[in-house]
Motif scaffolding. Structure first.
Motif, PDB file in Angstrom:
ATOM      1  N   MET A 239      46.632  35.059  32.672  1.00 39.92           N
ATOM      2  CA  MET A 239      47.212  35.436  33.960  1.00 39.92           C
ATOM      3  C   MET A 239      46.228  36.365  34.653  1.00 39.92           C
ATOM      4  N   VAL A 240      45.961  36.080  35.935  1.00 40.44           N
ATOM      5  CA  VAL A 240      44.912  36.761  36.682  1.00 40.44           C
ATOM      6  C   VAL A 240      45.489  37.258  38.005  1.00 40.44           C
ATOM      7  N   TRP A 241      45.100  38.499  38.387  1.00 37.19           N
ATOM      8  CA  TRP A 241      45.544  39.051  39.668  1.00 37.19           C
ATOM      9  C   TRP A 241      44.553  40.111  40.116  1.00 37.19           C
ATOM     10  N   ASP A 242      44.737  40.637  41.335  1.00 33.36           N
ATOM     11  CA  ASP A 242      43.779  41.609  41.863  1.00 33.36           C
ATOM     12  C   ASP A 242      44.412  42.998  41.949  1.00 33.36           C
ATOM     13  N   ALA A 243      43.711  43.921  42.618  1.00 39.96           N
ATOM     14  CA  ALA A 243      44.112  45.327  42.637  1.00 39.96           C
ATOM     15  C   ALA A 243      45.394  45.579  43.405  1.00 39.96           C
TER      16      ALA A 243
END
Length: 302
Positions: A239-243
């Motif tokens: 699972m990938v996400w940003d700030a």
């Protein structure tokens, strides 16, 4: 009411999303489940695949204070005396657009005495070779500024081996400790030397986790990635996400009252704010009238 379900496909992925709650009921890659799903004839169990807004996790006793006024939310987790997982997981969403590989849904949070703010939410689900992407935008369409937070609630699957054998990589240096009975926040502490340090990938073992983490390490592209893998087969899910989501809730799904459902998957919930943010204000998004907020996350096969 929108009780339809929508199937989208792309890049070897297939997802089934419900119009009710914008719930992700199923997600597979080349036939392999990436999340713990549920049947088309079942009600959503244990918030599997729920869409969570306008607050993630718990608000103790359902009480919060905002702009000097006190409010009382419905307590939907009576055993812990908390308002849990927001207001939109149990309402119908409106279909905006459906193509073979994309789905767009929308809903409006209407003002009530408990949450007297008016928000318009739009979510876009899409599939391609990079994975299953969710993009969500919230707009304040009311006359007063509004507190807001959001997160997803998938239970990721490493593979067919038991969860205890799965390997977790969690790039978080800080854990939010909680009370043992109600899981309410206590303090932020370093994960160093604790059972919650998964900065270097290792087996989950018998550790029970239902905690929020922060202090996330981002890669060169400004993204945080959680990986869970099954070493027996070398498969896994990321699972990938940003700030825009500086927090993540991790839950090993320990459900002693439901032994048939316990530890079937690992909940990974990127959050814009921690539990109790309506009261603490920590990382809380406050939307002025006419303002919008956007975030998103991707689930991908390993």
């Amino acid at each position: 009411m929108n009780h339809r379900e929508y199937r989208i496909e792309g890049g070897g992925y297939t997802a089934v999303v419900l119009g009710f709650g914008a719930t992700v009921r199923e997600l597979t890659h080349e036939g392999r489940p990436l999340v713990v799903g549920f049947g088309s004839d079942e009600e959503m169990p244990n918030f599997r695949g729920a869409f969570v807004a306008p607050w993630p996790n718990r608000i103790a006793d359902g009480r919060y204070t905002f702009d000097g006024e006190d409010y009382q939310l419905p307590v939907n987790e009576p055993e812990r005396g908390a308002a849990l997982h927001g207001l939109v997981f149990g309402i119908p969403w409106t279909l905006v657009k459906h193509t073979p590989s994309t789905l767009e849904l929308a809903c409006t949070i209407e003002p009530t005495a408990a949450y007297p703010f008016e928000l318009s939410l739009q979510v876009r689900f899409s599939l391609d070779g990079q994975g299953f992407r969710t993009d969500v935008a919230a707009s304040n369409i009311g006359a007063r500024r509004a507190p807001y937070g959001v997160c997803p609630h998938p239970y990721l699957v490493g593979g067919p081996s038991p969860l205890d054998e799965w390997v977790l990589e969690l790039p978080a240096s800080t854990v939010l400790t909680v009370t043992p009975d109600r899981l309410l926040p206590v303090a932020k502490e370093s994960v160093a030397g604790t059972p919650f340090d998964f900065r270097s990938a290792r087996a989950i073992g018998d550790v029970q986790i239902d905690h929020a983490f922060t202090g996330l390490t981002l890669d060169r592209d400004g993204r945080a990635t959680v990986r869970v893998t099954d070493p027996a087969l070398g498969t896994g899910t990321a699972m990938v996400w940003d700030a825009s989501c500086p927090w993540v809730q991790i839950h090993t799904a320990d459900l002693p009252r439901k032994p048939e459902s316990t530890r079937l998957g690992l909940a990974v919930e990127p959050m814009t704010c921690p539990p109790e943010a309506f009261n603490t204000g920590e990382d809380l998004v406050v939307l002025e009238p006419g303002e919008s907020h956007s975030t998103g996350w991707t689930i991908a096969a390993l």
